[in-house]
Structures are given as C-alpha cells and as structure tokens.
Design a protein around this motif. Structure first.
Motif, PDB file in Angstrom:
ATOM      1  N   PHE A 216       2.646  10.915  -9.351  1.00 15.08           N
ATOM      2  CA  PHE A 216       1.919  11.234 -10.581  1.00 15.08           C
ATOM      3  C   PHE A 216       0.729  12.142 -10.243  1.00 15.08           C
ATOM      4  N   LYS A 217       1.060  13.272  -9.651  1.00 17.05           N
ATOM      5  CA  LYS A 217       0.026  14.196  -9.169  1.00 17.05           C
ATOM      6  C   LYS A 217      -0.893  14.679 -10.295  1.00 17.05           C
ATOM      7  N   ASP A 218      -0.325  15.100 -11.417  1.00 21.53           N
ATOM      8  CA  ASP A 218      -1.142  15.662 -12.501  1.00 21.53           C
ATOM      9  C   ASP A 218      -2.150  14.648 -13.023  1.00 21.53           C
ATOM     10  N   LEU A 219      -1.694  13.419 -13.264  1.00 23.85           N
ATOM     11  CA  LEU A 219      -2.592  12.374 -13.759  1.00 23.85           C
ATOM     12  C   LEU A 219      -3.657  12.037 -12.722  1.00 23.85           C
ATOM     13  N   LEU A 220      -3.241  11.929 -11.466  1.00 24.98           N
ATOM     14  CA  LEU A 220      -4.151  11.562 -10.381  1.00 24.98           C
ATOM     15  C   LEU A 220      -5.299  12.552 -10.252  1.00 24.98           C
ATOM     16  N   PHE A 221      -4.975  13.844 -10.243  1.00 22.85           N
ATOM     17  CA  PHE A 221      -6.020  14.845 -10.040  1.00 22.85           C
ATOM     18  C   PHE A 221      -6.762  15.176 -11.334  1.00 22.85           C
ATOM     19  N   ARG A 222      -6.141  14.889 -12.474  1.00 21.58           N
ATOM     20  CA  ARG A 222      -6.871  15.039 -13.731  1.00 21.58           C
ATOM     21  C   ARG A 222      -8.018  14.037 -13.790  1.00 21.58           C
ATOM     22  N   VAL A 223      -7.742  12.805 -13.337  1.00 21.88           N
ATOM     23  CA  VAL A 223      -8.787  11.776 -13.284  1.00 21.88           C
ATOM     24  C   VAL A 223      -9.832  12.142 -12.238  1.00 21.88           C
ATOM     25  N   LEU A 224      -9.382  12.618 -11.099  1.00 23.37           N
ATOM     26  CA  LEU A 224     -10.292  12.925  -9.997  1.00 23.37           C
ATOM     27  C   LEU A 224     -11.235  14.081 -10.324  1.00 23.37           C
ATOM     28  N   PHE A 225     -10.725  15.091 -11.023  1.00 20.86           N
ATOM     29  CA  PHE A 225     -11.534  16.272 -11.318  1.00 20.86           C
ATOM     30  C   PHE A 225     -12.212  16.212 -12.684  1.00 20.86           C
ATOM     31  N   ALA A 226     -12.002  15.134 -13.424  1.00 19.10           N
ATOM     32  CA  ALA A 226     -12.637  15.008 -14.743  1.00 19.10           C
ATOM     33  C   ALA A 226     -14.157  15.129 -14.687  1.00 19.10           C
TER      34      ALA A 226
ATOM     35  N   TRP B  44       0.830  -1.205   0.000  1.00 16.16           N
ATOM     36  CA  TRP B  44       0.000   0.000   0.000  1.00 16.16           C
ATOM     37  C   TRP B  44       0.865   1.255   0.000  1.00 16.16           C
ATOM     38  N   LEU B  45       1.930   1.246   0.819  1.00 15.12           N
ATOM     39  CA  LEU B  45       2.817   2.409   0.912  1.00 15.12           C
ATOM     40  C   LEU B  45       3.528   2.663  -0.414  1.00 15.12           C
ATOM     41  N   ILE B  46       4.043   1.597  -1.031  1.00 14.31           N
ATOM     42  CA  ILE B  46       4.790   1.747  -2.297  1.00 14.31           C
ATOM     43  C   ILE B  46       3.883   2.302  -3.396  1.00 14.31           C
ATOM     44  N   VAL B  47       2.690   1.726  -3.514  1.00 17.01           N
ATOM     45  CA  VAL B  47       1.765   2.179  -4.565  1.00 17.01           C
ATOM     46  C   VAL B  47       1.271   3.600  -4.272  1.00 17.01           C
ATOM     47  N   SER B  48       1.079   3.933  -2.999  1.00 16.27           N
ATOM     48  CA  SER B  48       0.634   5.285  -2.639  1.00 16.27           C
ATOM     49  C   SER B  48       1.716   6.314  -2.979  1.00 16.27           C
ATOM     50  N   ILE B  49       2.966   5.973  -2.745  1.00 20.73           N
ATOM     51  CA  ILE B  49       4.076   6.868  -3.108  1.00 20.73           C
ATOM     52  C   ILE B  49       4.133   7.044  -4.625  1.00 20.73           C
ATOM     53  N   TRP B  50       3.925   5.930  -5.342  1.00 22.39           N
ATOM     54  CA  TRP B  50       3.893   5.998  -6.807  1.00 22.39           C
ATOM     55  C   TRP B  50       2.764   6.914  -7.274  1.00 22.39           C
TER      56      TRP B  50
ATOM     57  N   LEU C  22      -3.121   8.133  -0.886  1.00 21.18           N
ATOM     58  CA  LEU C  22      -3.354   6.969  -0.030  1.00 21.18           C
ATOM     59  C   LEU C  22      -4.603   6.202  -0.468  1.00 21.18           C
ATOM     60  N   TRP C  23      -5.667   6.937  -0.818  1.00 22.47           N
ATOM     61  CA  TRP C  23      -6.886   6.284  -1.307  1.00 22.47           C
ATOM     62  C   TRP C  23      -6.622   5.561  -2.625  1.00 22.47           C
ATOM     63  N   ALA C  24      -5.883   6.206  -3.520  1.00 23.73           N
ATOM     64  CA  ALA C  24      -5.551   5.579  -4.805  1.00 23.73           C
ATOM     65  C   ALA C  24      -4.706   4.332  -4.589  1.00 23.73           C
ATOM     66  N   GLY C  25      -3.762   4.411  -3.655  1.00 23.71           N
ATOM     67  CA  GLY C  25      -2.932   3.254  -3.341  1.00 23.71           C
ATOM     68  C   GLY C  25      -3.749   2.099  -2.800  1.00 23.71           C
ATOM     69  N   LEU C  26      -4.736   2.408  -1.976  1.00 22.91           N
ATOM     70  CA  LEU C  26      -5.594   1.361  -1.411  1.00 22.91           C
ATOM     71  C   LEU C  26      -6.436   0.697  -2.500  1.00 22.91           C
ATOM     72  N   VAL C  27      -6.979   1.492  -3.416  1.00 23.49           N
ATOM     73  CA  VAL C  27      -7.812   0.944  -4.496  1.00 23.49           C
ATOM     74  C   VAL C  27      -6.980   0.062  -5.419  1.00 23.49           C
ATOM     75  N   ILE C  28      -5.787   0.527  -5.781  1.00 22.46           N
ATOM     76  CA  ILE C  28      -4.945  -0.217  -6.717  1.00 22.46           C
ATOM     77  C   ILE C  28      -4.423  -1.517  -6.105  1.00 22.46           C
ATOM     78  N   THR C  29      -4.093  -1.481  -4.820  1.00 20.43           N
ATOM     79  CA  THR C  29      -3.542  -2.678  -4.171  1.00 20.43           C
ATOM     80  C   THR C  29      -4.615  -3.604  -3.613  1.00 20.43           C
ATOM     81  N   PHE C  30      -5.890  -3.228  -3.759  1.00 17.30           N
ATOM     82  CA  PHE C  30      -6.976  -4.023  -3.186  1.00 17.30           C
ATOM     83  C   PHE C  30      -6.945  -5.493  -3.620  1.00 17.30           C
TER      84      PHE C  30
END
Length: 264
Positions: free
Chosen positions: A37-47, A27-33, A97-105
């Motif tokens: 990728f802030k721009d991609l992460l928030f582009r998806v979130l605010f789409a 979870w920590l590794i994926v959350s750091i990853w 952290l939320w994205a890391g949890l979803v991806i590693t689920f």
C-alpha cells in the motif's frame, strides 16, 4: 526473586526462540502488507509537508474564531529531490519495515508478556500487563504529538528558512524520512518518563520529594527541550509541546509518591 518454574534453561531458550520467530513472522507479514500500500503509506508520511495539513487547518479555524490572524500559517510549498539511483526503492522498504514494527507493536508486547508471565508472582502479574499497556499508549501519544504538532511546524519553519535569498531549499528524501523517524522515536521515548520514574522509585532510587524539589529546574529544562525541537518560535506551538511534557512530570510525581508509600 522469580516464581518457581520447573522448566530448564534450555526449555526457556526454546520458548524464547518460538516467541522471537512469531514476532519476526508477524513483523514481516505486516511490513509486506504496508509495502503493497505504497500510495497510502507515503500519503500519510508526507501529509505534514502539505500546506493543507489538518494541524494547519485547525490553527486557521482557531484564528477565525479568536480573531488572532497570526495563528493561521501562510501557504507554503516544499520541494523534494532524490539524488541516488536506488534511494526511493530503499526508502520504500525502510518505511514499510518501520510501519510494520509500529502496527505489530501491541502483538510483540503480548508475546513478550506471555513469555515472562510464568516467572512472575501473582502480585507481579497484576501490574506487569497494565505497565506494558501504559507504556504502549504513552509511546503512541508521543508519536502522535510529533506527527500532528512537532514535526509539521518544525518542518515548515526549517523548509522555508533561508540564510540568503539566492539559496533555494530542496529537501532530500532521505533527510525528510530521517528527521521524521528520529523525532517520532524521540517523542515516543520522552513520553516514557512516567514508566522510567516508576521503576526508579520501585528500586528506591527516586522519591516524590526529589521531583518536587527540582520542579522549577524541570520546568526550565522542559521549556529548553521544547524550544529546541520546535524551532518555529511560535508561542502556541511551544505551549502545545511544553504542556504535555510538563503534565507527564506532574504525573510522575503522583506515580512515584504512590510507589514510595507502597514500598514502606
């Protein structure tokens, strides 16, 4: 009753500690990853807050094909503000952290399955993994329904709603993120209804006849829930939310009926 397992309580505790450690590290590794990728992460979130979001474009194409022009949403623009000094940085961490949890689920589920499988009988092993997989897919389906249908149209309606013309809507960053996460979790959990009904039937607390008897009540309840979480008042959006939930109810009847028959 569990299968015979020669390991002691402390062996189980040590194994659980290792599983928990592996899950936390992943979870920590994926959350750091995700954080990187802030721009991609928030582009998806605010789409969903954008006027050219894929769901809006799809409705406009449908409006052109059917001639039902009112289906195509009008252009709109949402304004966001931040009033706290560290809020944007803390939001970045929380979302990562939320994205890391979803991806590693899926990995977390595999680890959990690996921990409990030694204590299961062979017949229990046959349906445990399919249940975990079905639960994961249903949760994902609920989150995707929220992302593409429920949240965009709810946000669009509420962001443009005014009680008085002089009152201008400017949505705070924390309000947007909180609403998105809350609705995603709500829909993900709502889609777990068939799994919950399966376990209730397995324990002898629910029958298919009961679900059939209260089908009409359930339909009314589903419509009310759909109307609450989609305040747009649009018939198409309401149908897009109501239909999947109703199909889950019908699927629950079939699942419970099969479970009851096997228990006899």
């Amino acid at each position: 009753m569990s299968a015979a397992d020669p390991r002691s309580f402390w062996d189980h505790l040590e194994e659980f500690r290792k599983v928990l450690f592996r899950c936390l590290i992943a979870w920590l590794i994926v959350s750091i990853w995700a954080f990187c990728f802030k721009d991609l992460l928030f582009r998806v979130l605010f789409a969903p807050s954008s006027a050219d979001f894929v769901s809006y474009r799809g409705l406009c194409r449908l409006a052109q094909a059917t001639g039902w022009e009112t289906l195509c949403p009008n252009a709109f623009e949402a304004q966001f503000i931040n009033t706290e000094l560290a809020a944007q940085f803390m939001t970045h961490i929380k979302v990562a952290l939320w994205a890391g949890l979803v991806i590693t689920f899926p990995f977390l589920l595999v680890q959990l399955y690996g921990f409990i499988v030694p204590a299961l009988y062979e017949r229990e092993k046959r349906y445990t993994m399919p249940l975990l997989l079905a639960g994961s897919l249903l949760f994902l389906a609920g989150v995707l329904l929220n992302y593409f249908v429920i949240f965009p149209f709810s946000f669009r309606f509420l962001a443009n709603y005014q009680v008085y013309g002089a009152v201008e809507n400017r949505i705070s960053l924390s309000s947007y993120i909180s609403a998105f996460v809350m609705l995603s979790l709500l829909m993900g959990l709502l889609f777990e209804i068939p799994i919950l009904n399966y376990f209730l039937a397995k324990m002898g607390l629910l029958t298919a006849e009961t679900l059939k008897k209260y089908r009409r009540h359930a339909i009314v309840g589903i419509c009310i829930v759909a109307a609450v979480i989609t305040p747009t008042g649009d018939a198409v959006t309401l149908a897009l939310v109501t239909l999947p939930i109703y199909l889950l109810y019908e699927a629950s009847i079939a699942i419970v009926k099969r479970t009851n028959s096997k228990s006899m």
